[in-house]
Scaffold this motif. Structure first.
Motif, PDB file in Angstrom:
ATOM      1  N   ALA A   1      35.093  38.484  37.007  1.00 39.90           N
ATOM      2  CA  ALA A   1      34.162  38.074  38.045  1.00 39.90           C
ATOM      3  C   ALA A   1      34.461  36.643  38.466  1.00 39.90           C
ATOM      4  CB  ALA A   1      32.720  38.183  37.565  1.00 39.90           C
ATOM      5  N   GLN A   2      34.153  36.364  39.708  1.00 36.57           N
ATOM      6  CA  GLN A   2      34.365  35.021  40.250  1.00 36.57           C
ATOM      7  C   GLN A   2      33.171  34.667  41.136  1.00 36.57           C
ATOM      8  OE1 GLN A   2      37.736  34.285  43.117  1.00 36.57           O
ATOM      9  NE2 GLN A   2      38.569  33.294  41.308  1.00 36.57           N
TER      10      GLN A   2
ATOM     11  N   VAL B   1      40.255  35.505  43.901  1.00 33.85           N
ATOM     12  CA  VAL B   1      41.332  34.550  44.164  1.00 33.85           C
ATOM     13  C   VAL B   1      41.801  33.998  42.824  1.00 33.85           C
ATOM     14  CG1 VAL B   1      41.978  32.419  45.346  1.00 33.85           C
ATOM     15  CG2 VAL B   1      40.298  33.966  46.385  1.00 33.85           C
ATOM     16  N   THR B   2      43.029  34.280  42.473  1.00 36.20           N
ATOM     17  CA  THR B   2      43.510  33.949  41.125  1.00 36.20           C
ATOM     18  C   THR B   2      43.636  32.450  40.885  1.00 36.20           C
ATOM     19  OG1 THR B   2      45.790  34.254  41.902  1.00 36.20           O
ATOM     20  CG2 THR B   2      44.719  36.133  40.846  1.00 36.20           C
ATOM     21  N   THR B   3      43.623  31.652  41.945  1.00 37.71           N
ATOM     22  CA  THR B   3      43.770  30.210  41.759  1.00 37.71           C
ATOM     23  C   THR B   3      42.460  29.549  41.331  1.00 37.71           C
ATOM     24  OG1 THR B   3      43.357  29.927  44.130  1.00 37.71           O
ATOM     25  CG2 THR B   3      45.661  30.010  43.410  1.00 37.71           C
ATOM     26  N   ALA B   4      41.335  30.282  41.454  1.00 34.12           N
ATOM     27  CA  ALA B   4      40.035  29.736  41.051  1.00 34.12           C
ATOM     28  C   ALA B   4      39.633  30.307  39.687  1.00 34.12           C
ATOM     29  CB  ALA B   4      38.975  30.069  42.099  1.00 34.12           C
ATOM     30  N   GLN B   5      38.572  29.731  39.097  1.00 31.56           N
ATOM     31  CA  GLN B   5      38.133  30.161  37.773  1.00 31.56           C
ATOM     32  C   GLN B   5      37.646  31.605  37.804  1.00 31.56           C
ATOM     33  OE1 GLN B   5      34.800  28.048  36.173  1.00 31.56           O
ATOM     34  NE2 GLN B   5      35.029  28.879  34.122  1.00 31.56           N
ATOM     35  N   VAL B   6      38.119  32.382  36.841  1.00 34.52           N
ATOM     36  CA  VAL B   6      37.728  33.785  36.718  1.00 34.52           C
ATOM     37  C   VAL B   6      37.056  33.981  35.359  1.00 34.52           C
ATOM     38  CG1 VAL B   6      38.511  36.175  36.650  1.00 34.52           C
ATOM     39  CG2 VAL B   6      39.639  34.538  38.178  1.00 34.52           C
ATOM     40  N   ARG B   7      35.870  34.548  35.375  1.00 37.62           N
ATOM     41  CA  ARG B   7      35.158  34.870  34.148  1.00 37.62           C
ATOM     42  C   ARG B   7      35.520  36.299  33.763  1.00 37.62           C
ATOM     43  NH1 ARG B   7      30.986  31.270  33.330  1.00 37.62           N
ATOM     44  NH2 ARG B   7      30.053  32.724  31.848  1.00 37.62           N
ATOM     45  N   ASN B   8      35.676  36.571  32.469  1.00 35.80           N
ATOM     46  CA  ASN B   8      36.055  37.936  32.085  1.00 35.80           C
ATOM     47  C   ASN B   8      35.556  38.289  30.694  1.00 35.80           C
ATOM     48  OD1 ASN B   8      38.353  37.170  30.133  1.00 35.80           O
ATOM     49  ND2 ASN B   8      38.945  36.138  32.021  1.00 35.80           N
TER      50      ASN B   8
ATOM     51  N   SER C   1      31.703  32.565  44.039  1.00 34.73           N
ATOM     52  CA  SER C   1      32.183  31.850  45.218  1.00 34.73           C
ATOM     53  C   SER C   1      31.017  31.095  45.834  1.00 34.73           C
ATOM     54  CB  SER C   1      32.784  32.833  46.219  1.00 34.73           C
ATOM     55  OG  SER C   1      33.190  32.172  47.388  1.00 34.73           O
ATOM     56  N   GLY C   2      31.057  29.772  45.770  1.00 35.43           N
ATOM     57  CA  GLY C   2      29.937  28.974  46.253  1.00 35.43           C
ATOM     58  C   GLY C   2      28.713  29.256  45.401  1.00 35.43           C
ATOM     59  N   ASP C   3      27.586  29.518  46.049  1.00 38.33           N
ATOM     60  CA  ASP C   3      26.352  29.760  45.308  1.00 38.33           C
ATOM     61  C   ASP C   3      25.696  31.074  45.703  1.00 38.33           C
ATOM     62  OD1 ASP C   3      24.657  28.796  43.276  1.00 38.33           O
ATOM     63  OD2 ASP C   3      23.186  28.130  44.747  1.00 38.33           O
ATOM     64  N   VAL C   4      26.340  31.808  46.621  1.00 39.36           N
ATOM     65  CA  VAL C   4      25.685  33.004  47.155  1.00 39.36           C
ATOM     66  C   VAL C   4      26.563  34.246  47.159  1.00 39.36           C
ATOM     67  CG1 VAL C   4      24.044  31.730  48.592  1.00 39.36           C
ATOM     68  CG2 VAL C   4      26.310  32.282  49.503  1.00 39.36           C
ATOM     69  N   LYS C   5      27.754  34.190  46.580  1.00 41.37           N
ATOM     70  CA  LYS C   5      28.620  35.362  46.578  1.00 41.37           C
ATOM     71  C   LYS C   5      29.385  35.460  45.270  1.00 41.37           C
ATOM     72  CE  LYS C   5      32.627  35.929  48.821  1.00 41.37           C
ATOM     73  NZ  LYS C   5      33.625  36.093  49.914  1.00 41.37           N
ATOM     74  N   THR C   6      29.535  36.684  44.768  1.00 38.12           N
ATOM     75  CA  THR C   6      30.397  36.943  43.617  1.00 38.12           C
ATOM     76  C   THR C   6      31.315  38.105  43.963  1.00 38.12           C
ATOM     77  OG1 THR C   6      28.784  38.456  42.590  1.00 38.12           O
ATOM     78  CG2 THR C   6      28.705  36.143  41.919  1.00 38.12           C
ATOM     79  N   VAL C   7      32.527  38.064  43.421  1.00 31.68           N
ATOM     80  CA  VAL C   7      33.461  39.173  43.583  1.00 31.68           C
ATOM     81  C   VAL C   7      33.864  39.651  42.190  1.00 31.68           C
ATOM     82  CG1 VAL C   7      34.333  38.692  45.880  1.00 31.68           C
ATOM     83  CG2 VAL C   7      35.306  37.482  43.938  1.00 31.68           C
ATOM     84  N   HIS C   8      34.131  40.945  42.079  1.00 32.81           N
ATOM     85  CA  HIS C   8      34.323  41.572  40.775  1.00 32.81           C
ATOM     86  C   HIS C   8      35.470  42.576  40.810  1.00 32.81           C
ATOM     87  CE1 HIS C   8      30.175  40.270  39.563  1.00 32.81           C
ATOM     88  NE2 HIS C   8      30.003  40.339  40.874  1.00 32.81           N
ATOM     89  N   ARG C   9      36.065  42.800  39.642  1.00 37.09           N
ATOM     90  CA  ARG C   9      37.023  43.898  39.512  1.00 37.09           C
ATOM     91  C   ARG C   9      36.962  44.440  38.090  1.00 37.09           C
ATOM     92  NH1 ARG C   9      42.079  39.796  40.145  1.00 37.09           N
ATOM     93  NH2 ARG C   9      42.077  38.966  38.008  1.00 37.09           N
ATOM     94  N   ILE C  10      37.202  45.738  37.985  1.00 39.94           N
ATOM     95  CA  ILE C  10      37.253  46.427  36.704  1.00 39.94           C
ATOM     96  C   ILE C  10      38.651  46.999  36.545  1.00 39.94           C
ATOM     97  CG2 ILE C  10      36.353  48.356  35.337  1.00 39.94           C
ATOM     98  CD1 ILE C  10      34.300  46.191  35.638  1.00 39.94           C
TER      99      ILE C  10
ATOM    100  N   MET D   1      29.878  44.531  35.335  1.00 37.15           N
ATOM    101  CA  MET D   1      30.058  43.455  36.314  1.00 37.15           C
ATOM    102  C   MET D   1      29.012  42.355  36.155  1.00 37.15           C
ATOM    103  SD  MET D   1      31.093  45.634  39.708  1.00 37.15           S
ATOM    104  CE  MET D   1      32.749  46.332  39.854  1.00 37.15           C
ATOM    105  N   MET D   2      27.750  42.742  35.998  1.00 35.13           N
ATOM    106  CA  MET D   2      26.683  41.749  35.886  1.00 35.13           C
ATOM    107  C   MET D   2      26.746  40.986  34.570  1.00 35.13           C
ATOM    108  SD  MET D   2      25.173  41.955  38.799  1.00 35.13           S
ATOM    109  CE  MET D   2      26.782  42.438  39.480  1.00 35.13           C
ATOM    110  N   ASP D   3      27.189  41.654  33.498  1.00 31.05           N
ATOM    111  CA  ASP D   3      27.209  41.035  32.173  1.00 31.05           C
ATOM    112  C   ASP D   3      28.185  39.860  32.105  1.00 31.05           C
ATOM    113  OD1 ASP D   3      26.341  41.011  29.390  1.00 31.05           O
ATOM    114  OD2 ASP D   3      28.360  41.727  28.898  1.00 31.05           O
ATOM    115  N   VAL D   4      29.184  39.846  32.961  1.00 34.05           N
ATOM    116  CA  VAL D   4      30.166  38.756  32.955  1.00 34.05           C
ATOM    117  C   VAL D   4      29.581  37.477  33.560  1.00 34.05           C
ATOM    118  CG1 VAL D   4      32.453  38.069  33.786  1.00 34.05           C
ATOM    119  CG2 VAL D   4      32.063  40.422  33.078  1.00 34.05           C
ATOM    120  N   LEU D   5      28.603  37.623  34.442  1.00 34.18           N
ATOM    121  CA  LEU D   5      28.013  36.449  35.087  1.00 34.18           C
ATOM    122  C   LEU D   5      27.148  35.676  34.097  1.00 34.18           C
ATOM    123  CD1 LEU D   5      26.969  38.070  38.481  1.00 34.18           C
ATOM    124  CD2 LEU D   5      29.016  36.707  38.000  1.00 34.18           C
TER     125      LEU D   5
END
Length: 221
Positions: free
Chosen positions: A191-192, A124-131, A194-203, A156-160
């Motif tokens: 990567a983003q 979701v582009t309106t929330a903070q995105v790590r990259n 979401s809450g404390d139990v989900k992450t979403v990613h794109r390459i 993907m994991m390295d961005v977290l």
């Protein structure tokens, strides 16, 4: 590493059946993963002996479905993975029909059904995105001349953040490959949390979206 081990089991079985990488490549083809769905009950521990099992479950004209399991010596299921493969025409860079001589040795079931696996969630582009960005190295490339699919996990994991990775365990991952990444490409990994139990990613590369993933986690001490 978990995915690497399971994929090596797949290659071992193929070699035993005579469906080697060389045989497939000599036909101008290559096996390509389009999606993994991974469920982890618990990660194997250091020095623990595990059994890796795999089965070519079913196929249709264009898609092959394979299952994997990792079990403890006592038979406890630690992790499982469901994977979709396609044959890629190396010259046209398009999906090719599954050839009988490449699939019959596995004795898997033919089905007209095409599995409709769920797509990973979207950022979701309106929330903070790590990259972060990464340069694709020669050693990242596999026999199909594109990036080995296991390297996407690293990006993907390295961005977290480290504090997230140190306090969470992966329980499920849905990863879908859209487009090949090649030697020399610059990869953007987003990567983003979401809450404390989900992450979403794109390459992504400058050619477009290459891969998406959704991960479920459990927090631990």
């Amino acid at each position: 590493m978990l995915v690497n081990i399971m994929m090596l089991a797949s290659q071992d079985q193929s070699n035993e059946l005579g469906i080697t990488v060389k045989k497939v490549n000599d036909l101008g083809l290559g096996w390509v993963v389009t999606q993994h769905i991974i469920t982890v009950k618990r990660m194997p521990q250091i020095y623990e002996k595990v059994m890796v099992a795999t089965e070519a479950a079913s196929y249709n004209r264009y898609f092959c479905y394979r299952d994997f399991w990792i079990k403890s010596e006592a038979g406890e299921e630690l992790a499982k993975m469901h994977t979709v493969f396609v044959l890629m025409d190396q010259n046209k860079r398009k999906i090719a029909r599954v050839l009988p001589e490449l699939i019959e040795p596995y004795a898997s079931d033919y089905t007209k059904k095409i599995e409709r696996l769920p797509d990973p969630g979207k950022i979701v582009t309106t929330a903070q995105v790590r990259n972060k960005k990464y340069q694709v190295r020669f050693m990242d490339i596999d026999s199909n001349q594109h990036v080995n699919n296991a390297h996407y996990f690293d990006w993907m994991m390295d961005v977290l953040p480290a504090d997230f990775l140190l306090t969470h365990l992966l329980t499920k991952m849905n990863i879908k490959y859209k487009q090949e990444v090649h030697y020399g490409d610059v990869v953007a990994s987003d990567a983003q949390i979401s809450g404390d139990v989900k992450t979403v990613h794109r390459i992504k590369t400058d050619k477009g979206l290459c891969c998406t993933a959704e991960c479920s986690w459990v927090k631990h001490n």
